[in-house]
Design a protein around this motif. Structure first.
Motif, mmCIF file in Angstrom:
data_model
loop_
_atom_site.group_PDB
_atom_site.id
_atom_site.type_symbol
_atom_site.label_atom_id
_atom_site.label_comp_id
_atom_site.label_asym_id
_atom_site.label_seq_id
_atom_site.Cartn_x
_atom_site.Cartn_y
_atom_site.Cartn_z
ATOM 1 N N ALA A 1 0.834 -1.206 0.000
ATOM 2 C CA ALA A 1 0.000 0.000 0.000
ATOM 3 C C ALA A 1 0.870 1.259 0.000
ATOM 4 C CB ALA A 1 -0.937 -0.008 1.202
ATOM 5 N N ARG A 2 1.962 1.247 0.769
ATOM 6 C CA ARG A 2 2.879 2.400 0.782
ATOM 7 C C ARG A 2 3.517 2.588 -0.586
ATOM 8 N NH1 ARG A 2 3.906 1.081 6.155
ATOM 9 N NH2 ARG A 2 5.469 -0.460 5.588
ATOM 10 N N MET A 3 3.885 1.481 -1.234
ATOM 11 C CA MET A 3 4.505 1.576 -2.566
ATOM 12 C C MET A 3 3.526 2.150 -3.586
ATOM 13 S SD MET A 3 6.585 -2.024 -2.750
ATOM 14 C CE MET A 3 7.398 -1.734 -4.321
ATOM 15 N N LEU A 4 2.245 1.833 -3.436
ATOM 16 C CA LEU A 4 1.226 2.288 -4.384
ATOM 17 C C LEU A 4 0.544 3.588 -3.953
ATOM 18 C CD1 LEU A 4 -0.492 -1.139 -5.128
ATOM 19 C CD2 LEU A 4 1.227 0.059 -6.506
ATOM 20 N N ASN A 5 0.874 4.052 -2.754
ATOM 21 C CA ASN A 5 0.255 5.253 -2.201
ATOM 22 C C ASN A 5 -1.269 5.103 -2.132
ATOM 23 O OD1 ASN A 5 0.333 7.770 -1.012
ATOM 24 N ND2 ASN A 5 0.148 8.849 -2.963
ATOM 25 N N CYS A 6 -1.700 3.990 -1.534
ATOM 26 C CA CYS A 6 -3.126 3.728 -1.375
ATOM 27 C C CYS A 6 -3.343 3.016 -0.039
ATOM 28 C CB CYS A 6 -3.657 2.889 -2.534
ATOM 29 S SG CYS A 6 -2.984 1.218 -2.598
ATOM 30 N N SER A 7 -4.572 2.631 0.230
ATOM 31 C CA SER A 7 -4.873 1.938 1.483
ATOM 32 C C SER A 7 -4.666 0.429 1.322
ATOM 33 C CB SER A 7 -6.319 2.194 1.894
ATOM 34 O OG SER A 7 -7.204 1.544 0.995
ATOM 35 N N ARG B 1 -6.856 -1.758 2.069
ATOM 36 C CA ARG B 1 -8.100 -2.264 1.494
ATOM 37 C C ARG B 1 -8.071 -2.187 -0.041
ATOM 38 N NH1 ARG B 1 -10.891 -5.863 0.796
ATOM 39 N NH2 ARG B 1 -12.952 -5.545 -0.027
ATOM 40 N N THR B 2 -7.503 -1.121 -0.569
ATOM 41 C CA THR B 2 -7.382 -0.979 -2.023
ATOM 42 C C THR B 2 -6.470 -2.061 -2.596
ATOM 43 O OG1 THR B 2 -7.808 1.383 -1.920
ATOM 44 C CG2 THR B 2 -6.684 0.580 -3.891
ATOM 45 N N VAL B 3 -5.402 -2.399 -1.889
ATOM 46 C CA VAL B 3 -4.514 -3.467 -2.345
ATOM 47 C C VAL B 3 -5.290 -4.777 -2.424
ATOM 48 C CG1 VAL B 3 -2.460 -4.845 -1.771
ATOM 49 C CG2 VAL B 3 -2.420 -2.363 -1.454
ATOM 50 N N ASP C 1 -8.127 -8.932 -5.482
ATOM 51 C CA ASP C 1 -9.360 -9.704 -5.672
ATOM 52 C C ASP C 1 -9.903 -9.599 -7.096
ATOM 53 O OD1 ASP C 1 -9.292 -10.584 -3.077
ATOM 54 O OD2 ASP C 1 -10.806 -9.178 -2.337
ATOM 55 N N THR C 2 -9.703 -8.454 -7.729
ATOM 56 C CA THR C 2 -10.214 -8.270 -9.087
ATOM 57 C C THR C 2 -9.187 -8.644 -10.158
ATOM 58 O OG1 THR C 2 -9.563 -5.937 -9.075
ATOM 59 C CG2 THR C 2 -11.828 -6.447 -8.397
ATOM 60 N N GLY C 3 -8.014 -9.114 -9.734
ATOM 61 C CA GLY C 3 -7.007 -9.555 -10.695
ATOM 62 C C GLY C 3 -6.233 -8.437 -11.344
ATOM 63 N N ARG C 4 -6.278 -7.260 -10.745
ATOM 64 C CA ARG C 4 -5.578 -6.121 -11.344
ATOM 65 C C ARG C 4 -4.173 -5.935 -10.818
ATOM 66 N NH1 ARG C 4 -10.391 -2.057 -10.562
ATOM 67 N NH2 ARG C 4 -8.667 -0.836 -9.771
ATOM 68 N N MET C 5 -3.739 -6.809 -9.917
ATOM 69 C CA MET C 5 -2.352 -6.789 -9.453
ATOM 70 C C MET C 5 -1.914 -8.219 -9.165
ATOM 71 S SD MET C 5 -2.209 -5.306 -5.564
ATOM 72 C CE MET C 5 -0.479 -5.664 -5.451
ATOM 73 N N PRO C 6 -0.610 -8.455 -9.020
ATOM 74 C CA PRO C 6 -0.127 -9.823 -8.809
ATOM 75 C C PRO C 6 -0.756 -10.488 -7.585
ATOM 76 C CG PRO C 6 1.705 -8.364 -9.283
ATOM 77 C CD PRO C 6 0.491 -7.497 -9.101
ATOM 78 N N LYS C 7 -0.939 -11.770 -7.709
ATOM 79 C CA LYS C 7 -1.513 -12.585 -6.643
ATOM 80 C C LYS C 7 -0.506 -12.724 -5.498
ATOM 81 C CE LYS C 7 -3.425 -17.228 -6.279
ATOM 82 N NZ LYS C 7 -3.702 -18.447 -7.040
ATOM 83 N N PRO C 8 -0.955 -12.602 -4.260
ATOM 84 C CA PRO C 8 -0.036 -12.771 -3.128
ATOM 85 C C PRO C 8 0.258 -14.246 -2.872
ATOM 86 C CG PRO C 8 -2.234 -12.359 -2.324
ATOM 87 C CD PRO C 8 -2.296 -12.236 -3.818
ATOM 88 N N VAL C 9 1.221 -14.471 -2.005
ATOM 89 C CA VAL C 9 1.597 -15.815 -1.582
ATOM 90 C C VAL C 9 1.069 -16.001 -0.170
ATOM 91 C CG1 VAL C 9 3.556 -17.314 -1.063
ATOM 92 C CG2 VAL C 9 3.683 -15.713 -2.979
ATOM 93 N N LYS C 10 0.448 -17.135 0.094
ATOM 94 C CA LYS C 10 -0.016 -17.438 1.446
ATOM 95 C C LYS C 10 1.037 -18.264 2.158
ATOM 96 C CE LYS C 10 -4.261 -17.725 3.335
ATOM 97 N NZ LYS C 10 -5.573 -18.161 3.621
ATOM 98 N N LEU C 11 1.488 -17.772 3.294
ATOM 99 C CA LEU C 11 2.463 -18.472 4.130
ATOM 100 C C LEU C 11 1.778 -18.773 5.458
ATOM 101 C CD1 LEU C 11 5.459 -16.074 3.449
ATOM 102 C CD2 LEU C 11 5.059 -18.299 2.401
#
Length: 92
Positions: free
Chosen positions: A37-43, A45-47, A52-62
């Motif tokens: 969020a800091r890198m994108l300058n957003c919240s 929740r926005t990340v 969720d909508t596929g507009r950014m890379p999928k995270p990894v679940k650890l």
């Protein structure tokens, strides 16, 4: 044996700084939602919405943790943030 003990007990400031830098580097290989969020300058929740909508890379679940590989996010940003998936639900 005495030389080894002297070597182990010697605290080189430059060496300690290098170790600290390596630890910091290892800690930042995987990014939290707040880091992204800091890198994108957003919240955060926005990340999650972008993911969720596929507009950014999928995270990894650890386990219970959700992280994004730093390299993946930086390449995605450098490529002008293209859509990554067809809009299916992400990992959350």
């Amino acid at each position: 044996m005495q030389l080894t003990e002297t070597f182990l007990n010697h605290k080189d400031e430059k060496g300690l700084a290098m170790i600290a830098d390596k630890e910091k580097e290892v800690q930042t290989i995987m990014l939290t939602v707040h880091d992204v969020a800091r890198m994108l300058n957003c919240s955060a929740r926005t990340v999650y919405r972008l993911t969720d909508t596929g507009r950014m890379p999928k995270p990894v679940k650890l386990g219970a943790l959700i992280r994004w590989p730093r390299e993946t996010v930086t390449h995605w940003i450098a490529a002008d943030c293209p859509a990554c998936r067809d809009g299916r639900k992400g990992v959350r």
